[in-house]
Each structure stands twice: as structure tokens, then as C-alpha cells.
Design a protein around this motif. Structure first.
Motif: not given
Length: 327
Positions: A168-179, A236-247
């Protein structure tokens, strides 16, 4: 010899714990139970059962799992809090019950620090962000998803296994950081959410990587990111959130064992040694891998430090999200 006799007499009289009077902790208990706050078949239950199978015969003659599901794992915590500190009752729990819940619930029936003694971490999992057929194939990463939602605001909902969960919190953080005004759809566990995702009734789902792997491998959904500090060994073929700018969306949740507070150090160490041995067993390793879990043995001290550091991290994030169980 006289000193030993006096110690044994003192222990028998109750003035000294028998576990401190002599190295009886090296002997097996008759039985121990691992209390789990979730229903059979879930990830926490699987961790407990695989570990119990091996701790039975080493730490205790028999080890069983006792499911006390309810209140997101809180019932099991209160059961173990009230248990005797004799090694016969241990708690197997995800760290959210100890790390995140103090910031979510205004009233907990337990103190994560004062009421428990860490035994050791058992396994670690990451979270993943998955999209289903409702999202166009052209959406290949998190930034693509953000752009797609901007163009299709009617699809601004995301699924999670439960309100107040790490997912839940990861989705909420994505919303906050992406506005983006992302709205959570809390499910009763991961399975119904993934069912809607695969059926095209839900655009995106956040849940543990292991929950998603079977459908990902079958090509029924796509993983856009995983939450580890490094890429998942299972995808391993899937990048992390951090790699995509969402540390800030980095998360590695562990499952661990706790004993009631004031459990003698010798017993805690014996349980830790038995846990570490179990996590080296190939059958346990393979079973955990089947649900996206990596054995992560630790000392009690390392577990306590991780609990402290994770609480320091999640406290401000939960406040930033603004969610409480009363909201």
C-alpha cells in the motif's frame, strides 16, 4: 562440585532461572510452537512451517505452527507477548508488525521493543509493481506507467493486499513522487487482487514479488519494477525502482522469529543456532525460493538493529503518506 550443588538448589527453589544455573539450554525442549498471525498457506505461514520442520529435532523435540490470524498479525503478537519466556512459544512475523504498525495504529496491544526479544531473521522478500492486460504493451517501465495514467486518469487506482501494508505504502509513495492522485484498492490478500489484474479489471498491483512470479512467468502480467537494493534473483531482467529514479520505493521486507521479553540469552542463542541451521537446508532454500524468498540468517543483535533502522526510515514515510488505521 559444592558450587554446582548450590546453584541447582537455588534454581529448584526459584531464586535462579534453571537456564542460567547450568547449560541446560543446550538440551532440547520437549516442544515449541511458532505462532503465526496469518492464515495457513500465506507467505509467513510457509516460512514458519519450513523452519519448524527443521527446528523440530534440534531446538525442540517437536516444533509446530500455531496460526492465530487476525488484525493483520497483531493477535499473534499479543499471544506471544503474554507467553512464558521459556522457549516454548516463538513468534514468526513479517517486520511490518514491528516496524510499521507503531506508526499506523494509535493503539497496539504490544510494544515491539519492550515485549519481545529478537531471535533472528529468516528470509527476505521484495515488492514488485505489476500491470495486466488493461495497460497497453507500450508501457514498459514506471515512467511509461506514470505518463499513461496522466493520459488516462480514470485508471488511477492500484491494488494492494491490504491497507497499511508495505505494498500500500509503495503505491502511495509513487503517487506522491509522481504528483499523481493514485487511489489504493485494498484487497483481502494478494490473490484476489492478482485475479482482477490478470482479468483486466485492475490496471496495476503492488505486492510481494513471489506472489506475482507464477503469473509473470506465464506471461499473464508484466513486472515494471522490483523494490530491492539490487535486482531480484527471481526476475533479474526487471529493473528496480531505484534504477528508474524512485529510490524512496526501495523496500526489502524480512520475516523473523521473536521470543517473549526476558527469555534467557542461552535459549535465544539456541533458537538462533537452530534457525540458522534450518536456513542452510537445501529443501528449505528451494521451498522459500518458490515464493520469491531468500534465506537471510542473522544474529539477534543484527535483527534488533535492522528493526531500529527500518522504524527510523518508515516513521517519516508513513507520516508523509498520511495514513493511519483510523483514517
Amino acid at each position: 562440585m559444592t558450587t554446582r550443588r548450590h546453584l541447582l538448589r537455588a534454581a529448584a527453589a526459584g531464586s535462579l532461572s534453571p537456564w542460567l544455573a547450568h547449560p541446560a539450554w543446550a538440551e532440547r525442549l520437549k516442544s515449541t510452537k511458532l505462532v503465526v498471525g496469518f492464515a495457513p498457506g500465506g507467505t509467513t505461514d510457509l516460512v514458519a512451517r519450513r523452519v519448524a520442520e527443521k527446528m523440530g529435532g534440534s531446538f525442540a523435540e517437536t516444533a509446530i505452527v500455531d496460526n492465530r490470524s487476525g488484525a493483520g498479525g497483531q493477535i499473534a503478537c499479543t499471544v506471544v507477548k503474554a507467553a512464558a519466556a521459556d522457549g516454548q512459544t516463538l513468534l514468526c512475523t513479517p517486520y511490518s508488525c514491528m516496524v510499521i504498525y507503531p506508526f499506523v495504529y494509535s493503539k497496539l496491544g504490544y510494544d515491539p521493543v519492550a515485549d519481545f526479544t529478537p531471535v533472528g531473521i529468516a528470509a527476505t522478500t521484495t515488492q514488485a509493481m505489476a500491470v495486466g492486460p488493461l495497460v497497453p504493451a507500450s508501457v514498459k517501465n514506471v515512467q511509461d506507467y506514470v505518463a499513461w495514467v496522466r493520459q488516462n486518469p480514470q485508471h488511477n487506482t492500484y491494488g494492494s493486499p491490504a491497507a497499511g501494508s508495505t505494498s500500500h505504502f509503495l503505491g502511495a509513495l509513487l503517487g506522491i513522487e509522481s504528483h499523481l492522485p493514485l487511489t489504493q484498492v485494498p484487497y483481502r490478500g494478494a490473490v484476489p487482487g492478482i485475479t482482477d489484474l490478470v482479468a483486466g479489471q485492475l490496471a496495476v498491483m503492488f505486492t510481494t514479488t513471489g506472489d506475482l512470479l507464477p503469473h509473470y512467468k506465464a506471461g499473464k502480467l508484466r513486472l515494471l519494477a522490483t523494490s530491492g537494493t539490487r535486482r531480484s534473483t527471481f526476475a533479474p531482467e526487471v529493473p528496480t525502482f531505484s534504477e528508474q529514479g524512485f529510490a524512496n520505493l526501495t523496500s526489502e521486507e524480512w520475516f523473523g522469529l521473536y521470543a517473549p521479553a526476558k527469555t534467557p540469552a542461552g535459549l535465544v542463542q539456541a533458537a538462533n543456532t537452530s534457525l540458522r541451521t534450518a536456513l542452510q537446508d537445501k529443501a528449505v532454500i528451494d521451498s522459500l525460493a518458490g515464493v520469491g524468498l531468500v534465506p537471510t540468517p542473522s544474529s539477534p543483535e543484527e535483527m534488533a538493529e535492522s528493526q531500529r533502522s527500518q522504524a527510523l526510515r518508515w516513521g517519516p514515510l508513513v507520516k508523509k503518506i498520511g495514513f493511519t488505521a483510523d483514517s
